[in-house]
Design a protein around this motif. Structure first.
Motif, PDB file in Angstrom:
ATOM      1  N   VAL A 277       0.843  -1.387  -0.117  1.00  0.00           N
ATOM      2  CA  VAL A 277       0.024   0.193   0.309  1.00  0.00           C
ATOM      3  C   VAL A 277       0.909   0.843   0.116  1.00  0.00           C
ATOM      4  O   VAL A 277       0.839   2.261  -0.610  1.00  0.00           O
ATOM      5  CB  VAL A 277      -1.198  -0.202   1.474  1.00  0.00           C
ATOM      6  CG1 VAL A 277      -1.219   1.756   1.420  1.00  0.00           C
ATOM      7  CG2 VAL A 277      -2.125  -1.160   1.089  1.00  0.00           C
ATOM      8  N   ILE A 278       2.589   1.354   0.516  1.00  0.00           N
ATOM      9  CA  ILE A 278       3.090   2.531   1.292  1.00  0.00           C
ATOM     10  C   ILE A 278       3.292   2.698  -0.862  1.00  0.00           C
ATOM     11  O   ILE A 278       3.329   4.218  -0.980  1.00  0.00           O
ATOM     12  CB  ILE A 278       3.769   2.833   1.547  1.00  0.00           C
ATOM     13  CG1 ILE A 278       4.146   3.170   2.072  1.00  0.00           C
ATOM     14  CG2 ILE A 278       5.146   1.205   1.070  1.00  0.00           C
ATOM     15  CD1 ILE A 278       5.173   3.531   3.442  1.00  0.00           C
ATOM     16  N   VAL A 279       3.675   1.683  -1.357  1.00  0.00           N
ATOM     17  CA  VAL A 279       4.321   2.173  -2.721  1.00  0.00           C
ATOM     18  C   VAL A 279       2.939   2.775  -3.562  1.00  0.00           C
ATOM     19  O   VAL A 279       3.650   4.143  -3.984  1.00  0.00           O
ATOM     20  CB  VAL A 279       4.987   0.970  -3.840  1.00  0.00           C
ATOM     21  CG1 VAL A 279       4.705   1.246  -4.868  1.00  0.00           C
ATOM     22  CG2 VAL A 279       5.960   0.379  -2.449  1.00  0.00           C
ATOM     23  N   ALA A 280       2.241   2.436  -3.265  1.00  0.00           N
ATOM     24  CA  ALA A 280       0.668   3.183  -4.124  1.00  0.00           C
ATOM     25  C   ALA A 280       0.586   4.187  -3.795  1.00  0.00           C
ATOM     26  O   ALA A 280      -0.007   5.387  -4.167  1.00  0.00           O
ATOM     27  CB  ALA A 280      -0.456   2.122  -4.293  1.00  0.00           C
ATOM     28  N   ASP A 281       0.924   5.360  -2.552  1.00  0.00           N
ATOM     29  CA  ASP A 281       0.528   5.297  -1.424  1.00  0.00           C
ATOM     30  C   ASP A 281       1.763   6.923  -2.517  1.00  0.00           C
ATOM     31  O   ASP A 281       0.749   7.635  -2.770  1.00  0.00           O
ATOM     32  CB  ASP A 281       0.369   6.026  -0.009  1.00  0.00           C
ATOM     33  CG  ASP A 281      -0.897   4.488   0.396  1.00  0.00           C
ATOM     34  OD1 ASP A 281      -1.180   5.101  -0.185  1.00  0.00           O
ATOM     35  OD2 ASP A 281      -0.621   5.053   1.550  1.00  0.00           O
ATOM     36  N   THR A 282       2.838   6.510  -2.168  1.00  0.00           N
ATOM     37  CA  THR A 282       3.611   7.511  -2.730  1.00  0.00           C
ATOM     38  C   THR A 282       3.600   7.992  -3.901  1.00  0.00           C
ATOM     39  O   THR A 282       3.532   9.682  -4.642  1.00  0.00           O
ATOM     40  CB  THR A 282       5.255   6.718  -2.455  1.00  0.00           C
ATOM     41  OG1 THR A 282       5.144   5.937  -0.825  1.00  0.00           O
ATOM     42  CG2 THR A 282       6.071   7.225  -2.804  1.00  0.00           C
ATOM     43  N   LEU A 283       3.237   6.864  -4.732  1.00  0.00           N
ATOM     44  CA  LEU A 283       2.980   7.432  -6.343  1.00  0.00           C
ATOM     45  C   LEU A 283       1.763   7.958  -6.296  1.00  0.00           C
ATOM     46  O   LEU A 283       1.961   9.109  -6.804  1.00  0.00           O
ATOM     47  CB  LEU A 283       2.881   5.888  -7.175  1.00  0.00           C
ATOM     48  CG  LEU A 283       3.930   5.530  -7.186  1.00  0.00           C
ATOM     49  CD1 LEU A 283       3.605   3.976  -7.361  1.00  0.00           C
ATOM     50  CD2 LEU A 283       5.559   6.042  -8.223  1.00  0.00           C
ATOM     51  N   GLU A 284       0.669   8.622  -5.910  1.00  0.00           N
ATOM     52  CA  GLU A 284      -0.502   8.433  -5.714  1.00  0.00           C
ATOM     53  C   GLU A 284      -0.113  10.779  -4.947  1.00  0.00           C
ATOM     54  O   GLU A 284      -0.641  11.190  -5.882  1.00  0.00           O
ATOM     55  CB  GLU A 284      -1.416   7.614  -5.086  1.00  0.00           C
ATOM     56  CG  GLU A 284      -2.216   6.923  -5.986  1.00  0.00           C
ATOM     57  CD  GLU A 284      -3.655   5.754  -5.654  1.00  0.00           C
ATOM     58  OE1 GLU A 284      -3.383   6.451  -4.151  1.00  0.00           O
ATOM     59  OE2 GLU A 284      -4.131   5.190  -5.931  1.00  0.00           O
ATOM     60  N   THR A 285       0.429   9.923  -4.441  1.00  0.00           N
ATOM     61  CA  THR A 285       0.842  11.339  -3.839  1.00  0.00           C
ATOM     62  C   THR A 285       1.876  12.568  -4.720  1.00  0.00           C
ATOM     63  O   THR A 285       1.256  13.282  -5.012  1.00  0.00           O
ATOM     64  CB  THR A 285       1.432  11.426  -2.065  1.00  0.00           C
ATOM     65  OG1 THR A 285       0.451  10.272  -1.205  1.00  0.00           O
ATOM     66  CG2 THR A 285       2.176  12.711  -1.550  1.00  0.00           C
ATOM     67  N   ALA A 286       1.976  11.753  -5.301  1.00  0.00           N
ATOM     68  CA  ALA A 286       3.488  12.812  -5.934  1.00  0.00           C
ATOM     69  C   ALA A 286       2.305  12.694  -7.414  1.00  0.00           C
ATOM     70  O   ALA A 286       2.822  13.048  -8.581  1.00  0.00           O
ATOM     71  CB  ALA A 286       4.312  11.316  -6.510  1.00  0.00           C
ATOM     72  N   ARG A 287       1.104  12.502  -7.655  1.00  0.00           N
ATOM     73  CA  ARG A 287       0.126  12.711  -8.982  1.00  0.00           C
ATOM     74  C   ARG A 287       0.741  12.116  -9.915  1.00  0.00           C
ATOM     75  O   ARG A 287       0.602  11.964 -11.120  1.00  0.00           O
ATOM     76  CB  ARG A 287      -0.003  13.966  -8.884  1.00  0.00           C
ATOM     77  CG  ARG A 287      -1.045  14.680  -7.901  1.00  0.00           C
ATOM     78  CD  ARG A 287      -0.911  15.624  -7.570  1.00  0.00           C
ATOM     79  NE  ARG A 287      -1.647  16.694  -7.027  1.00  0.00           N
ATOM     80  CZ  ARG A 287      -2.496  18.076  -7.346  1.00  0.00           C
ATOM     81  NH1 ARG A 287      -2.326  18.576  -8.358  1.00  0.00           N
ATOM     82  NH2 ARG A 287      -3.272  18.328  -6.242  1.00  0.00           N
ATOM     83  N   ILE A 288       0.905  10.309  -9.614  1.00  0.00           N
ATOM     84  CA  ILE A 288       2.357   9.700 -11.034  1.00  0.00           C
ATOM     85  C   ILE A 288       0.621   8.758 -11.329  1.00  0.00           C
ATOM     86  O   ILE A 288      -0.153   8.048 -10.980  1.00  0.00           O
ATOM     87  CB  ILE A 288       2.906   8.840 -10.222  1.00  0.00           C
ATOM     88  CG1 ILE A 288       4.193   9.881  -9.893  1.00  0.00           C
ATOM     89  CG2 ILE A 288       3.610   7.913 -11.188  1.00  0.00           C
ATOM     90  CD1 ILE A 288       5.510   9.148  -9.840  1.00  0.00           C
ATOM     91  N   GLU A 289       0.473   8.984 -12.632  1.00  0.00           N
ATOM     92  CA  GLU A 289      -0.621   7.861 -13.064  1.00  0.00           C
ATOM     93  C   GLU A 289      -0.526   6.875 -12.659  1.00  0.00           C
ATOM     94  O   GLU A 289       0.386   5.769 -13.366  1.00  0.00           O
ATOM     95  CB  GLU A 289      -0.989   7.872 -14.598  1.00  0.00           C
ATOM     96  CG  GLU A 289      -1.998   7.510 -15.269  1.00  0.00           C
ATOM     97  CD  GLU A 289      -2.587   7.636 -16.585  1.00  0.00           C
ATOM     98  OE1 GLU A 289      -2.842   6.807 -17.366  1.00  0.00           O
ATOM     99  OE2 GLU A 289      -1.096   8.391 -16.990  1.00  0.00           O
ATOM    100  N   LEU A 290      -0.874   5.323 -12.309  1.00  0.00           N
ATOM    101  CA  LEU A 290      -1.124   4.151 -12.215  1.00  0.00           C
ATOM    102  C   LEU A 290      -1.595   3.418 -12.897  1.00  0.00           C
ATOM    103  O   LEU A 290      -2.699   3.910 -13.913  1.00  0.00           O
ATOM    104  CB  LEU A 290      -1.470   3.953 -10.830  1.00  0.00           C
ATOM    105  CG  LEU A 290      -0.662   4.786  -9.837  1.00  0.00           C
ATOM    106  CD1 LEU A 290      -1.275   3.984  -8.053  1.00  0.00           C
ATOM    107  CD2 LEU A 290       0.761   4.186  -9.669  1.00  0.00           C
ATOM    108  N   ILE A 291      -0.823   2.341 -13.711  1.00  0.00           N
ATOM    109  CA  ILE A 291      -1.602   1.389 -14.661  1.00  0.00           C
ATOM    110  C   ILE A 291      -1.258   0.067 -13.860  1.00  0.00           C
ATOM    111  O   ILE A 291      -0.609  -0.793 -13.302  1.00  0.00           O
ATOM    112  CB  ILE A 291      -0.670   0.752 -15.188  1.00  0.00           C
ATOM    113  CG1 ILE A 291      -0.670   2.363 -16.384  1.00  0.00           C
ATOM    114  CG2 ILE A 291      -1.303   0.316 -16.535  1.00  0.00           C
ATOM    115  CD1 ILE A 291      -0.352   2.300 -17.859  1.00  0.00           C
ATOM    116  N   GLU A 292      -2.306  -0.627 -13.480  1.00  0.00           N
ATOM    117  CA  GLU A 292      -2.219  -1.889 -12.703  1.00  0.00           C
ATOM    118  C   GLU A 292      -2.877  -2.654 -13.320  1.00  0.00           C
ATOM    119  O   GLU A 292      -3.621  -2.742 -14.698  1.00  0.00           O
ATOM    120  CB  GLU A 292      -3.765  -1.246 -11.905  1.00  0.00           C
ATOM    121  CG  GLU A 292      -3.747  -0.557 -10.912  1.00  0.00           C
ATOM    122  CD  GLU A 292      -4.316  -1.032  -9.618  1.00  0.00           C
ATOM    123  OE1 GLU A 292      -5.330  -1.987  -9.264  1.00  0.00           O
ATOM    124  OE2 GLU A 292      -5.148   0.221  -9.008  1.00  0.00           O
TER     125      GLU A 292
END
Length: 593
Positions: A277-292
């Motif tokens: 979860v902390i990895v996803a949190d970090t990327l989302e906080t940095a406003r980086i688009e995620l591809i799952e």
């Protein structure tokens, strides 16, 4: 000896440790805290530092979790561990049958709306958090630093074993080739975050010794679409690799992992099934688009190269010779003359005498009598019992540089009873059915799992675990994503290695399991075949099956022919690898029925 027999569980320590945890929970304003078995890498085996579930509760199984609340504490285990958990934990912990009872459903019943449940965001995956949120309603799930670490005064240090190279002669592909090929598959992502040690070790053709039984290096990595990799690891652990990693792999301190991924240019691929979860949190906080999407290493790793398959075949012949020597020795021992520890010790000695054993692939299970009904039983000095008349279940494996093995044989000590022979034969019928099956390409493990159960079902019997798991190439003995189980959704593909291990367990009496490893291969075309592409299994494991436990009247002619052909293969392949006395014993026990 790799395996020890010390008592790893101390139930008497559970109550004071739980009380200490509850005090920290109260200080943090929490109504509960979740303690999983997993570490930040979601591994089955964890380093001593990360063995929080065992330290708190006494439960030593390889899967499970605990939820500590102010007035109760549930410990969740699956069907493999329901007997074991009751002998390992104090009564302050209540065993909960999982997955029949889900974590979220249990929490929702135990605490009122508005309660706050804490969890460590390094130890829960994105998928797990989403599933939990769906079930707990208005209960808050709060990210906190790990509370167990705060009360664990003598917590071991992180593992620091050096990594080593797994050469191309054993992998079949250079790591530069793997990196280039996978980087080309990332689009539209510009990078993929890798958190699973087996993916990273496979990708970079390295291995490590950070956890027992599995040659893993603990690290994180980012695979970039430019064909480069950033490896986050203690530099001292890879210092002896020389120039192996090459210029396309940059080593960075592990404590910079989160700050570096926060600076990536998106989109970034993460696997929600394994991403903390902390990895996803970090990327989302940095406003980086995620591809799952699935970890890009998972399927290529699962489908072994020709070189890896040749290595697996060689490892299994070597292991088969050790098993033949062991089983021949066991057959010569009078009932009551051995203990379970004697059995484990002798088997490891036989593997060690090959001169190529790097480790056992898991702690050997040697369950005599009622201990055989404990699916993942581990003998200790206090539980050690004599091998008397009845059944002995031995599940074991070896780690060799060219392959990982896993085999189970159940043998009769003395004259078996009719009930034991009937159950054994029904299990054998399922094992044979899986070994013989041909199927259209595109089917998954869930489509085949029932084949191993039908004979048992017809007699009102079953087993509470999957029929088979994936196996790595000098990696984890339990490898995904392939599996033969109701939960196996990944289509089986050539080169995948899986176990075939149906069983039957009568608590308080005996356990039965028969296990070979199989590899998926293209099926030879039949003259009247109308399905264009079909697959089948090649058997990798060669060791005799105890025919004194077989009720031949329950077998069909086809099943008898398969068993006789299998034993002929065992004799022809293993006989030349053992001495004259063992070869003579093989001739006798592999005789046609």
């Amino acid at each position: 000896m790799f395996q020890s027999f010390s008592e790893p569980s101390h139930p008497e320590q559970g109550p004071p440790r739980l009380a200490a945890l509850r005090q920290v929970m109260a200080d943090e304003g929490l109504d509960g805290f979740i303690i999983p078995r997993a570490d930040a890498h979601q591994g089955e085996y964890v380093a001593p530092r990360d063995d929080r579930l065992s330290w708190l509760t006494g439960f030593t199984g390889s899967a499970g979790f605990c939820v500590a609340l102010a007035e109760s504490a549930g410990i969740f285990v699956d069907g493999r561990y329901r007997v074991q958990v009751r002998s390992q934990v104090a009564d302050v912990f209540t065993p909960v049958d999982w997955p029949e009872t889900t974590l979220g459903a249990w929490i929702a019943k135990q605490v009122p709306a508005g309660s706050v449940i804490g969890f460590d965001p390094w130890l829960m995956t994105l998928d797990q958090l989403r599933d939990l949120k769906k079930q707990v309603g208005d209960i808050e799930l709060r990210r906190v630093s790990n509370l167990v670490d705060r009360i664990w005064d003598d917590q071991p240090k992180p593992p620091a074993a050096p990594a080593f190279v797994q050469p191309v002669s054993l992998t079949g592909k250079a790591h530069g080739e793997k990196i280039t090929r996978l980087a080309q598959t990332l689009e539209p992502a510009t990078a993929a975050v890798l958190t699973l040690p087996d993916s990273i070790c496979w990708l970079l053709n390295i291995r490590g010794n950070d956890v027992p039984r599995t040659p893993f290096l603990h690290a994180f990595a980012v695979l970039h679409d430019s064909g480069e990799v950033t490896l986050f690891v203690d530099e001292q652990k890879v210092a002896n690799l020389g120039d192996h990693l090459g210029s396309n792999v940059r080593v960075a301190p592990v404590d910079t992992f989160l700050s570096v991924i926060a600076s990536l240019n998106g989109p970034v691929l993460i696997d929600p099934a394994s991403c903390p979860v902390i990895v996803a949190d970090t990327l989302e906080t940095a406003r980086i688009e995620l591809i799952e999407a699935r970890d890009p290493c998972a399927l290529p790793k699962a489908s072994k190269t020709d070189v890896e398959l040749d290595g697996a075949r060689a490892a299994h012949l070597r292991d088969g010779a050790a098993m033949a020597r062991f089983l021949g020795w066991l057959d010569s021992q009078p009932a009551g003359s051995l203990t379970e520890i004697d059995v484990v010790t002798r088997l490891e000695q036989e593997r060690a005498e090959t001169g190529q054993l790097r480790d056992i692939s898991f702690d050997t299970i040697a369950g005599a009598g009622e201990h055989g009904a404990i699916v993942h039983y581990r003998v200790t000095e206090s539980s050690n019992r004599k091998v008397e008349h009845g059944l002995l279940l031995v599940d074991s494996g070896g780690q060799y540089v060219d392959g990982t093995t896993d085999i189970t044989r159940t043998v009769a000590i003395g004259q078996p009873r009719d009930e034991e022979r009937r159950a054994f034969t029904l299990v054998l019928k399922g094992m044979i059915a899986m070994s013989r099956v041909r199927w259209p390409k595109g089917l998954a493990g869930r489509d085949l799992d029932a084949l191993a159960r039908v004979a048992l079902w017809e007699h009102g019997m079953d087993y509470g675990h999957g029929t088979g798991h994936g196996v790595g190439s000098y990696l984890s003995v339990h490898e995904g994503p392939q599996r033969l189980a109701r939960t196996g959704t990944v289509p089986l593909a050539p080169g995948m290695i899986l176990s075939n291990e149906p069983g039957f367990y009568k608590p308080g009496a005996f356990g039965i399991r028969i296990e070979n490893l199989l590899v998926v291969q293209e099926a030879p075309a039949l003259p009247d075949q109308t399905v264009p592409d079909m697959l089948c299994f090649e058997t990798l494991t060669f060791a005799p099956i105890d025919t004194s436990l077989v009720d031949t009247e329950l077998l069909t002619r086809v099943e008898r022919d398969w068993l006789n052909a299998y034993h002929a293969d065992v004799q022809s392949r293993i006989g030349p690898l053992v001495d004259r006395d063992v070869a003579s014993w093989l001739t006798r026990v592999c005789a046609p029925i």
